[in-house]
Design an enzyme around this catalytic site. Structure first.
Site, PDB file in Angstrom:
ATOM      1  N   GLU A  58       0.849  -1.199   0.000  1.00  0.00           N
ATOM      2  CA  GLU A  58       0.000   0.000   0.000  1.00  0.00           C
ATOM      3  C   GLU A  58       0.882   1.246   0.000  1.00  0.00           C
ATOM      4  OE1 GLU A  58      -3.364   2.268   2.745  1.00  0.00           O
ATOM      5  OE2 GLU A  58      -2.832   0.178   3.181  1.00  0.00           O
ATOM      6  N   GLN A  71      13.318  -7.976  14.551  1.00  0.00           N
ATOM      7  CA  GLN A  71      13.164  -9.206  15.328  1.00  0.00           C
ATOM      8  C   GLN A  71      11.801  -9.865  15.113  1.00  0.00           C
ATOM      9  OE1 GLN A  71      14.341  -8.494  19.405  1.00  0.00           O
ATOM     10  NE2 GLN A  71      16.220  -7.430  18.794  1.00  0.00           N
ATOM     11  N   HIS A  77       4.502  -1.685   7.831  1.00  0.00           N
ATOM     12  CA  HIS A  77       3.523  -1.436   6.778  1.00  0.00           C
ATOM     13  C   HIS A  77       3.372   0.076   6.640  1.00  0.00           C
ATOM     14  CE1 HIS A  77      -0.597  -1.794   4.789  1.00  0.00           C
ATOM     15  NE2 HIS A  77       0.210  -2.556   4.052  1.00  0.00           N
ATOM     16  N   GLU A  80      -1.174   4.330   2.034  1.00  0.00           N
ATOM     17  CA  GLU A  80      -0.961   4.789   0.658  1.00  0.00           C
ATOM     18  C   GLU A  80      -0.676   6.292   0.628  1.00  0.00           C
ATOM     19  OE1 GLU A  80      -1.786   6.662  -2.993  1.00  0.00           O
ATOM     20  OE2 GLU A  80      -3.410   6.594  -1.525  1.00  0.00           O
ATOM     21  N   HIS A 104      10.888  -7.599  19.251  1.00  0.00           N
ATOM     22  CA  HIS A 104       9.792  -8.543  19.059  1.00  0.00           C
ATOM     23  C   HIS A 104       8.411  -7.882  19.098  1.00  0.00           C
ATOM     24  CE1 HIS A 104      13.028 -11.342  19.804  1.00  0.00           C
ATOM     25  NE2 HIS A 104      13.222 -10.835  20.993  1.00  0.00           N
ATOM     26  N   HIS A 109       4.473   1.664  11.437  1.00  0.00           N
ATOM     27  CA  HIS A 109       3.479   1.898  10.392  1.00  0.00           C
ATOM     28  C   HIS A 109       3.639   3.295   9.798  1.00  0.00           C
ATOM     29  CE1 HIS A 109      -0.222   1.594   8.141  1.00  0.00           C
ATOM     30  NE2 HIS A 109      -0.399   0.353   8.599  1.00  0.00           N
ATOM     31  N   ASN A 187      22.758  -9.285  17.824  1.00  0.00           N
ATOM     32  CA  ASN A 187      22.066  -9.658  16.588  1.00  0.00           C
ATOM     33  C   ASN A 187      23.012  -9.744  15.399  1.00  0.00           C
ATOM     34  OD1 ASN A 187      18.850  -9.780  16.724  1.00  0.00           O
ATOM     35  ND2 ASN A 187      19.596  -8.400  18.310  1.00  0.00           N
TER      36      ASN A 187
END
Length: 554
Positions: A58, A71, A77, A80, A104, A109, A187
């Site tokens: 999107e 993680q 996300h 649009e 985690h 967004h 990591n």
């Protein structure tokens, strides 16, 4: 080599039909149980853990900088609509800089910008926001519609949805930076390990070497690790240890036998120099075993403020090992007695945690402490008499003097007095003992006064029982605060965030009279039923708090 089987082209949509594919650096590791879709740029040495979803279908494009770790369970996300400007001056739906830890179950967004060297804690959400470089966001936080300045610390459970809240955040401390850098290092080692494990040429010699070196010493170490995992400490004590270590506090322990417990003559155990939760657990268990049959307590030490931030008894002579079901970041304790988490006193002649916290607040503000007592007959006329003067500014000595007054005058009312010596006025009066054996300030919020009764403002006010009205003592505190020219405010927090001390402001109360202040507070109690609510007294000139007392509990 990177695992690319989970990388997919963006689907055709009404706003984009370019079918863009992810661009993943060859040094990155992407687990096969993760999904990367669309126009996503992944830099060098990035690790994408199992169960992640990075979906630029999107909103697009996304950028993830070098050395960043994404993680397990992270979702990235974007909408649009809406873009942020990355460090390369190009527009992105999501920009995540270099050397970041997105831990985690976090949700990033877009439109969203996360600068370099940031730490985003478990299950935290960042949406339509910008997080400056060097910020640390702890667990279960919400950041929305704001710009977090660089180098700020967001505590666990915080809800930051206004720019004013964002600007007031504290700075990240040195130990917080070291913690974030440590996670990045861990990591990076995992990334190299996963890449090696997928390469038969790399992993074969290591397997052979491991098979040869698996000796009795390894067995002993595994057994020791198992003991730590199955430790004697309760889960709440372990959680407190994690909390203290995560905040950069030092760990201390003390013990005392039953005879000396009454006098508060605690003795330190061996110093705890722990860098990990396992080391801290082992040190505490050594202390418990060494001093079985005694009281043992855990506390945290703030290296900057040189003060104790948490004291909790974790072992008793009867063999009980554990902590109350709830705790908060700065729980106070007295000189050897333990307190239940609901704030009630634990017996005649001892103080509860809220009273001790009031004493600490008063002493920290430079006030003197006094005590008064009165029997039931004279209580109606307000004929209070002073106990022995308290000259000390030591919390322990003040607590000892207060408890001595309570024991001397058992069966009477005893109240705590805060005194501003310079202005020669009282800043606090709080009843801490009653003739019926109760030892607590009336801060539970279950006792009320009747606002229509003029006598309710006197010291002999009677209380009725409703969940959204104030006790006579709280009304008396309000009167004292207003008479001293202090401002009134309130804060609330639900049971989950109470553990982390993440209180939210109810706003300042503009009251010209006791009645207006009482009405405003009772309105807040009704609004936040089922939550903790605390009364705040603010010295506007000195810009500091002079009182914090819980007036409602769930």
């Amino acid at each position: 080599m990177a695992v690319r089987s989970t990388a997919e082209a963006a689907p055709p949509t009404p706003w984009s039909r370019n079918l863009a594919e992810p661009n993943i650096d060859k040094t990155a590791f992407v687990h096969s149980f993760s999904h990367i879709i669309g126009d996503v740029e992944i830099g060098a040495n990035v690790i994408i853990a199992p169960g992640t979803s990075i979906r630029a279908d999107e909103g697009a494009p996304f950028y993830i900088g070098e050395n960043t770790n994404i993680q397990d369970g992270v979702v990235i996300h974007g909408l649009e609509q809406g873009r942020v400007v990355g460090d390369d001056n190009q527009e992105y739906s999501v920009w995540v800089g270099k050397d970041n830890c997105i831990t985690h179950m976090a949700l990033i967004h877009g439109p969203c910008y996360v600068g370099d060297n940031c730490f985003i804690g478990f299950r935290s959400t960042v949406f339509n926001a910008k997080v400056g470089s060097g910020c640390i966001v702890m667990m279960h936080a919400l950041i929305q519609d704001v710009v977090i300045p660089p180098g700020k610390y967001v505590p666990s459970g915080a809800i930051i949805t206004s720019q004013q809240q964002a600007d007031r955040l504290p700075d990240v401390q040195a130990q917080d930076k070291h913690f974030a850098e440590h996670v990045v290092g861990i990591n990076q080692a995992l990334r190299a390990g996963y890449l090696c494990a997928a390469d038969s040429k790399c992993i074969a010699p290591i397997r052979n070497e491991a098979a040869k070196s698996y000796t009795k010493l390894d067995v002993i170490e595994l057994e020791r690790s198992s003991e730590v995992a199955g430790n004697r400490l309760g889960s709440d004590t372990v959680e407190q240890l994690r909390f203290l270590l995560d905040r950069g506090y030092k760990i201390g322990t003390e013990h005392v036998d039953q005879r000396r417990f009454r006098t508060g003559s605690w003795t330190s155990c061996k110093p705890v120099d722990a860098r990990s939760i396992g080391e801290a657990i082992a040190a505490l268990e050594d202390c418990l075993v060494e001093h079985s049959g005694e009281y043992v307590r855990l506390f945290g030490i703030d290296p900057n403020g040189r003060r104790r931030v948490l004291e909790t008894i974790i072992q008793r002579p009867d063999g009980t090992v554990g902590t109350p079901a709830t705790f908060k970041a700065a729980t106070a304790s007295n000189n050897g007695n333990s307190y239940s988490s609901n704030g009630n006193g634990n017996g005649s002649g001892s103080l509860n945690a809220e009273t001790v916290e009031q004493i600490r607040q008063l002493l920290a503000s430079g006030y003197k402490i006094g005590t008064e007592h009165v029997d039931e007959r004279r209580f109606r006329t307000g004929s209070w008499q002073s106990c022995q003067p308290i000259e000390s500014s030591s919390t322990k000595e003040v607590i000892s003097a207060l408890e001595e007054c309570m024991v001397t005058h058992q069966g009477e009312y005893v109240r705590l007095i805060g005194i501003d010596a310079k202005a020669k006025r009282r800043v606090l009066e709080s009843i801490i003992q009653r003739p019926n054996g109760q030892v607590a300030p009336s801060s539970s919020g279950k006792s009320s006064f009747t606002s229509s009764s003029s006598s309710s403002y006197g010291s002999s006010a009677t209380a009725t029982t409703t969940s959204t009205s104030l006790s006579a003592e709280v009304v008396d505190q309000l009167r004292q605060l207003l008479a001293s020219g202090n401002k009134i405010s309130a804060e609330h927090v639900d049971e989950r965030r109470f553990r982390m001390g993440s209180w939210s402001s109810c706003g300042q109360i503009e009251a010209r009279s006791d009645r207006e202040a009482v009405a405003a507070l009772e309105s807040l109690l009704a609004e936040y039923q089922g939550e903790y609510v605390r009364l705040i007294g603010i010295d506007a000139k000195a810009k500091r708090r002079v009182l914090e007392t819980i007036i409602q509990r769930p």
